[in-house]
Design an enzyme around this catalytic site. Structure first.
Site, PDB file in Angstrom:
ATOM      1  CG  HIS A  29      -5.895  -2.705   8.939  1.00  0.00           C
ATOM      2  ND1 HIS A  29      -6.147  -1.450   9.444  1.00  0.00           N
ATOM      3  CD2 HIS A  29      -4.536  -2.856   9.027  1.00  0.00           C
ATOM      4  CE1 HIS A  29      -5.017  -0.890   9.819  1.00  0.00           C
ATOM      5  NE2 HIS A  29      -4.025  -1.718   9.584  1.00  0.00           N
ATOM      6  CG  ASP A  48      -8.853  -1.994  11.966  1.00  0.00           C
ATOM      7  OD1 ASP A  48      -7.899  -2.663  11.493  1.00  0.00           O
ATOM      8  OD2 ASP A  48      -9.241  -0.923  11.448  1.00  0.00           O
ATOM      9  CD  GLU A  79      -8.633   0.783   7.960  1.00  0.00           C
ATOM     10  OE1 GLU A  79      -8.542  -0.176   8.758  1.00  0.00           O
ATOM     11  OE2 GLU A  79      -8.078   1.877   8.153  1.00  0.00           O
ATOM     12  CG  ASP A 125      -0.329  -0.516   2.482  1.00  0.00           C
ATOM     13  OD1 ASP A 125       0.917  -0.492   2.574  1.00  0.00           O
ATOM     14  OD2 ASP A 125      -1.069  -0.925   3.375  1.00  0.00           O
TER      15      ASP A 125
HETATM   16  P1  PGA Z   1       2.021  -1.608  12.619  1.00  0.00           P
HETATM   17  O1  PGA Z   1       0.802  -1.492  11.634  1.00  0.00           O
HETATM   18  O2  PGA Z   1       2.925  -2.660  12.055  1.00  0.00           O
HETATM   19  O3  PGA Z   1       2.678  -0.258  12.591  1.00  0.00           O
HETATM   20  O4  PGA Z   1       1.470  -1.988  13.949  1.00  0.00           O
HETATM   21  C1  PGA Z   1       0.236  -2.659  11.128  1.00  0.00           C
HETATM   22  C2  PGA Z   1      -0.926  -2.266  10.267  1.00  0.00           C
HETATM   23  O5  PGA Z   1      -1.611  -1.286  10.592  1.00  0.00           O
HETATM   24  O6  PGA Z   1      -1.169  -2.927   9.262  1.00  0.00           O
END
Ligand code: PGA
Length: 266
Positions: A143, A141, A148, A72
């Site tokens: 994702h 959450d 999301e 992404d």
């Molecule tokens: P993080 O984010 O590795 O910074 O915890 C993971 C994500 O939001 O996919």
């Protein structure tokens, strides 16, 4: 689905890095075709990237025949911005290994036609022969990539609107000001990830425990896109003790028994 649990994020990251390298080597042993690797950003993969860099520096692996696709990128953030995922990937991995620059694919969040950019990305993945292994992290959450809750489990690469919660979580990289976190991103879809030949998802820390429990033990649901991994033939979740803390102890015992029975080189 396999679930690998290690006491610490460091140990889990080592496991992931060695697993990825074993897969790159296994493919190289049987074909000249490149290994196609999907990659995430965020805090979670940092330990894995550090170990991949160490292994490269020690001459234990080469990325010369690896093609990468990142998950992404923010929409509208200049690539030169330190928090763009272009900048993140070069700083944390690509500038330190021998992956050819032309083999690196990251969505262009400043493309004049974002939809065309997304379509071209899916085509580039197909042209590369599909993704051999997609590495990812889970959000609080549930994702995976920026898919999301309520993302279609059939989704493909597209422009997505981030939840308020995700913008708040990511504001730690933007002066703790959530309004500075871009509201939109481009992301590979749930189906883009799940159509890979193999998917490896990392989750570290107690903040990820609810998401891990939902995705691993709950039903397949668009409210936790990690759960789509249940439909993947070769899906593995790698957790530290904090992220695994809400799993049913009986399930944890089973995951450990599977690992012991099959043997883990790492
Ligand atoms: P993080 O984010 O590795 O910074 O915890 C993971 C994500 O939001 O996919």
């Amino acid at each position: 689905m396999k679930v690998i649990i290690r006491n610490t994020a460091e140990e889990a990251s080592l496991w992931a890095a060695h697993y990825i390298v074993s897969k790159i080597k296994a493919k190289a042993a049987v074909t000249d075709e490149p290994f196609v690797l999907g990659l995430p950003t965020g805090s979670t993969p940092l330990g894995t990237y550090q170990e991949l860099r160490r292994m490269y520096e020690a001459g234990e692996v080469s990325f010369k025949n690896v093609i990468t696709f990142n998950m992404d990128e923010y929409v509208g953030l200049p690539e030169s911005h330190p928090e763009s995922y272009h900048a993140f990937m070069h700083r944390n991995l690509f500038d330190h290994i021998d992956v050819p620059r032309e083999n690196i694919h990251i969505l262009n969040g400043n493309a004049p036609d974002l939809e065309a950019e997304c379509e071209a990305y899916e085509e580039a993945i197909l042209d590369a022969g599909g993704i051999d292994l997609f590495l990812g992290g889970i959000g609080e959450d549930g994702h995976i990539a920026f898919n999301e809750p309520f993302s279609s489990l059939q989704s493909r690469t597209r422009v997505v609107t981030l939840t308020h919660d995700t913008r708040v979580v990511n504001s730690r990289f933007f002066d703790n000001d959530w309004t500075k976190v871009p509201a939109q991103a481009m992301s590979v879809g749930v189906a883009t990830v799940c159509n890979s030949r193999e998917v490896l998802i990392l989750g570290f820390g107690e903040k990820k425990a609810r998401a891990a429990r939902g995705g691993i033990e709950g039903p397949v649901t668009h409210t936790n896109t990690l759960s789509a991994l249940q439909l993947v033939e070769y899906g593995t979740v790698v957790l530290d003790a904090g992220a695994a803390k809400d799993l049913d102890p009986a399930n944890v015992a089973y995951f450990k028994a599977v690992e012991e029975a099959e043997g883990s080189a790492f």
